[in-house]
Design a protein around this motif. Structure first.
Motif, PDB file in Angstrom:
ATOM      1  N   LEU A   7      70.895  66.717  65.698  1.00  0.00           N
ATOM      2  CA  LEU A   7      70.297  67.654  66.646  1.00  0.00           C
ATOM      3  C   LEU A   7      70.333  67.030  68.037  1.00  0.00           C
ATOM      4  CD1 LEU A   7      67.126  68.672  64.611  1.00  0.00           C
ATOM      5  CD2 LEU A   7      69.195  70.051  64.921  1.00  0.00           C
ATOM      6  N   ILE A   8      70.654  67.852  69.050  1.00  0.00           N
ATOM      7  CA  ILE A   8      70.732  67.345  70.420  1.00  0.00           C
ATOM      8  C   ILE A   8      69.913  68.241  71.337  1.00  0.00           C
ATOM      9  CG2 ILE A   8      72.237  66.746  72.350  1.00  0.00           C
ATOM     10  CD1 ILE A   8      74.514  66.363  70.374  1.00  0.00           C
ATOM     11  N   GLU A   9      68.943  67.655  72.011  1.00  0.00           N
ATOM     12  CA  GLU A   9      68.130  68.360  73.001  1.00  0.00           C
ATOM     13  C   GLU A   9      68.508  67.830  74.384  1.00  0.00           C
ATOM     14  OE1 GLU A   9      65.137  70.962  74.550  1.00  0.00           O
ATOM     15  OE2 GLU A   9      66.291  70.894  72.696  1.00  0.00           O
ATOM     16  N   CYS A  10      68.771  68.707  75.336  1.00  0.00           N
ATOM     17  CA  CYS A  10      69.315  68.325  76.640  1.00  0.00           C
ATOM     18  C   CYS A  10      68.317  68.557  77.776  1.00  0.00           C
ATOM     19  CB  CYS A  10      70.586  69.112  76.931  1.00  0.00           C
ATOM     20  SG  CYS A  10      71.822  69.036  75.618  1.00  0.00           S
ATOM     21  N   LYS A  11      68.371  67.683  78.755  1.00  0.00           N
ATOM     22  CA  LYS A  11      67.602  67.819  79.995  1.00  0.00           C
ATOM     23  C   LYS A  11      68.543  67.651  81.172  1.00  0.00           C
ATOM     24  CE  LYS A  11      63.973  68.426  77.606  1.00  0.00           C
ATOM     25  NZ  LYS A  11      63.431  69.784  77.488  1.00  0.00           N
ATOM     26  N   LYS A  12      68.078  67.960  82.357  1.00  0.00           N
ATOM     27  CA  LYS A  12      68.897  67.865  83.557  1.00  0.00           C
ATOM     28  C   LYS A  12      69.202  66.408  83.881  1.00  0.00           C
ATOM     29  CE  LYS A  12      67.218  68.213  87.695  1.00  0.00           C
ATOM     30  NZ  LYS A  12      66.557  68.670  88.938  1.00  0.00           N
ATOM     31  N   ILE A  13      70.392  66.164  84.410  1.00  0.00           N
ATOM     32  CA  ILE A  13      70.777  64.816  84.821  1.00  0.00           C
ATOM     33  C   ILE A  13      69.743  64.247  85.792  1.00  0.00           C
ATOM     34  CG2 ILE A  13      72.196  65.650  86.740  1.00  0.00           C
ATOM     35  CD1 ILE A  13      73.213  62.700  84.569  1.00  0.00           C
ATOM     36  N   GLY A  14      69.339  63.003  85.551  1.00  0.00           N
ATOM     37  CA  GLY A  14      68.349  62.352  86.401  1.00  0.00           C
ATOM     38  C   GLY A  14      66.919  62.565  85.969  1.00  0.00           C
ATOM     39  N   GLU A  15      66.669  63.556  85.103  1.00  0.00           N
ATOM     40  CA  GLU A  15      65.304  63.812  84.648  1.00  0.00           C
ATOM     41  C   GLU A  15      64.889  62.737  83.650  1.00  0.00           C
ATOM     42  OE1 GLU A  15      62.747  67.465  82.591  1.00  0.00           O
ATOM     43  OE2 GLU A  15      64.688  67.841  83.520  1.00  0.00           O
ATOM     44  N   PRO A  16      63.694  62.171  83.798  1.00  0.00           N
ATOM     45  CA  PRO A  16      63.263  61.136  82.853  1.00  0.00           C
ATOM     46  C   PRO A  16      63.084  61.701  81.459  1.00  0.00           C
ATOM     47  CG  PRO A  16      61.446  61.785  84.298  1.00  0.00           C
ATOM     48  CD  PRO A  16      62.676  62.443  84.837  1.00  0.00           C
ATOM     49  N   LEU A  17      63.318  60.866  80.463  1.00  0.00           N
ATOM     50  CA  LEU A  17      63.190  61.276  79.065  1.00  0.00           C
ATOM     51  C   LEU A  17      61.926  60.678  78.475  1.00  0.00           C
ATOM     52  CD1 LEU A  17      66.891  60.682  77.923  1.00  0.00           C
ATOM     53  CD2 LEU A  17      65.870  62.792  78.791  1.00  0.00           C
ATOM     54  N   ASN A  18      61.111  61.504  77.839  1.00  0.00           N
ATOM     55  CA  ASN A  18      59.908  61.005  77.179  1.00  0.00           C
ATOM     56  C   ASN A  18      59.582  61.889  75.976  1.00  0.00           C
ATOM     57  OD1 ASN A  18      58.384  63.315  78.202  1.00  0.00           O
ATOM     58  ND2 ASN A  18      58.416  62.267  80.188  1.00  0.00           N
ATOM     59  N   LEU A  19      58.524  61.534  75.258  1.00  0.00           N
ATOM     60  CA  LEU A  19      58.181  62.248  74.029  1.00  0.00           C
ATOM     61  C   LEU A  19      57.825  63.712  74.286  1.00  0.00           C
ATOM     62  CD1 LEU A  19      56.155  59.639  71.945  1.00  0.00           C
ATOM     63  CD2 LEU A  19      58.446  60.521  71.535  1.00  0.00           C
ATOM     64  N   ALA A  20      57.293  64.011  75.483  1.00  0.00           N
ATOM     65  CA  ALA A  20      56.974  65.402  75.792  1.00  0.00           C
ATOM     66  C   ALA A  20      58.232  66.266  75.762  1.00  0.00           C
ATOM     67  CB  ALA A  20      56.304  65.493  77.168  1.00  0.00           C
ATOM     68  N   HIS A  21      59.365  65.661  76.151  1.00  0.00           N
ATOM     69  CA  HIS A  21      60.636  66.378  76.132  1.00  0.00           C
ATOM     70  C   HIS A  21      61.189  66.519  74.712  1.00  0.00           C
ATOM     71  CE1 HIS A  21      61.456  65.072  80.557  1.00  0.00           C
ATOM     72  NE2 HIS A  21      60.787  66.205  80.493  1.00  0.00           N
ATOM     73  N   ALA A  22      60.635  65.749  73.782  1.00  0.00           N
ATOM     74  CA  ALA A  22      61.182  65.730  72.428  1.00  0.00           C
ATOM     75  C   ALA A  22      60.399  66.614  71.460  1.00  0.00           C
ATOM     76  CB  ALA A  22      61.212  64.290  71.913  1.00  0.00           C
ATOM     77  N   ALA A  23      59.483  67.434  71.968  1.00  0.00           N
ATOM     78  CA  ALA A  23      58.638  68.246  71.089  1.00  0.00           C
ATOM     79  C   ALA A  23      59.462  69.145  70.167  1.00  0.00           C
ATOM     80  CB  ALA A  23      57.664  69.082  71.924  1.00  0.00           C
ATOM     81  N   GLN A  24      60.487  69.809  70.720  1.00  0.00           N
ATOM     82  CA  GLN A  24      61.321  70.672  69.898  1.00  0.00           C
ATOM     83  C   GLN A  24      62.097  69.878  68.855  1.00  0.00           C
ATOM     84  OE1 GLN A  24      62.565  73.008  73.642  1.00  0.00           O
ATOM     85  NE2 GLN A  24      63.360  74.227  71.947  1.00  0.00           N
ATOM     86  N   LEU A  25      62.541  68.698  69.253  1.00  0.00           N
ATOM     87  CA  LEU A  25      63.253  67.860  68.280  1.00  0.00           C
ATOM     88  C   LEU A  25      62.353  67.515  67.106  1.00  0.00           C
ATOM     89  CD1 LEU A  25      65.338  65.330  70.424  1.00  0.00           C
ATOM     90  CD2 LEU A  25      66.203  67.167  68.979  1.00  0.00           C
TER      91      LEU A  25
END
Length: 377
Positions: free
Chosen positions: A79-97
């Motif tokens: 599974l791959i969840e994408c964010k905008k280039i330069g946007e920091p990655l954290n657990l909040a972004h991984a909720a759907q994953l």
């Protein structure tokens, strides 16, 4: 195109285009789809291999979509969840994953902004995505040791058992490396107290800790420099003659087109290459090998400075060392398209490590079109 070539080509594209990417959708089209197709080797236009906008209703969450699902034999594998280039990655972004991981057959999940990739599995509890990634990599600052692990995710080499079995070790190695890097860059009081307790007989007061901070910083830098020099000597040969034959010591000339047309002058007997300058060169070469092969980094000594060049080309200055002053020592880096020199005062050659990022960036700016291959072990 080899796996390493694909990584290099995509990294060059990111460096060139990232400034003009302003949305998540553009990030997916420009960087993430090419990673899936050109690097990992999956057909993004074949729904039996890659499903975009995968829908998998989870409890009360209806109609949510995951950006990409990589399939194998009809089952979801990644599974791959994408964010905008330069946007920091954290657990909040991984909720759907987290949610999708529990209701699909996938055991690998990737969170990415097109440049940085965080790869997760379910090592802590079955069918529950771990809270920490087991693999983190940045395509613009790629650790060559992780390239074989990335390749395990490719269509040609995909082996779920191998990926999962290596995940726990990779996770802790990665965490330890990041802890060490942070402590070396900005030592915590606990890190300093560790050395105070073993090197100082008195009480570890805050004043003592503050005094030791600079000592630990210098000792760490010198230890790293010693290890690098030992490895370089081992690789290039212990005898000075071997090192001398591996690099070229000819008079340096200004970075000037007109000068390039002049014949190379006879070596000036007044130019003496010191041991300290060679130590500085070895440090620069050690920094540079993350970007190019060691033999491409050479030096030319002159009366007023010691030049380090890429490909023995005066138009490709990497750094200049000014180490012969009685009281003032400094280095000059070249950080813009016009190769304008930027001065950095130093106390010892070990301080060259403080401009490691500038050295690597300069080499990348010269080397971006040649796409030097990443060594895959």
């Amino acid at each position: 195109m080899s796996f390493a070539d694909g990584l290099n080509a995509l990294a060059a594209k990111i460096r060139d285009k990232k400034g003009g990417i302003e949305t998540e959708e553009a990030t997916k089209n420009a960087f993430i789809m090419p990673f899936i197709s050109s690097v990992l080797g999956y057909d993004v236009f074949d729904p039996s291999e890659v499903v975009p906008e995968l829908v998998a209703d989870v409890g009360v969450k209806k109609g949510e979509k995951i950006d990409y699902a990589i399939m194998q034999n009809g089952a979801v594998q990644i599974l791959i969840e994408c964010k905008k280039i330069g946007e920091p990655l954290n657990l909040a972004h991984a909720a759907q994953l987290f949610r999708y991981f529990a209701v699909t057959s996938a055991r690998i999940a990737i969170l990415t902004n097109g440049q940085v990739y965080q790869v997760y599995t379910d090592g802590d509890a079955p069918n529950r995505m771990d809270e920490k990634p087991f693999l983190v990599f940045d395509l613009l600052d790629l650790d060559r040791t992780v390239v074989p692990e990335i390749q395990k995710l490719s269509k040609e080499s995909f082996d779920l058992d191998s990926v999962v079995s290596a995940a726990e070790e990779l996770k802790y190695i990665g965490l330890i490396k990041r802890i060490l890097a942070n402590e070396i860059k900005e030592p915590s009081d606990d890190w300093i107290r560790y050395f105070v307790a073993r090197a100082y007989d008195g009480k570890a007061t805050q004043k003592v800790v503050d005094q030791f901070r600079g000592l630990v910083d210098k000792a760490t830098a010198q230890y790293i420099a010693d290890q690098v020099n030992d490895r370089l000597k081992s690789a290039l040969g212990d005898e000075a003659g071997h090192v001398e034959s591996a690099v070229r010591a000819t008079p340096a000339e200004p970075v000037d087109v007109e000068v390039q047309r002049k014949p190379v002058a006879t070596p000036d007997p007044d130019i003496v290459t010191t041991e300290e300058e060679l130590d500085g060169f070895n440090i620069v070469r050690a920094i540079a090998v993350s970007e190019v092969a060691a033999e491409r980094i050479v030096y030319r000594d002159a009366k007023s400075y010691f030049a380090v060049l890429l490909d023995d080309n005066n138009r490709k200055p990497v750094i200049r060392l000014h180490l012969n002053g009685k009281s003032v020592r400094f280095v000059t880096t070249f950080e813009d398209a016009n190769k304008t020199g930027v001065r950095h005062d130093i106390e010892t050659v070990v301080d060259i490590y403080k401009v490691a990022d500038q050295i690597r960036a300069t080499i990348r700016s010269y080397n971006i079109d040649s796409a030097a291959p990443i060594a895959v072990s």
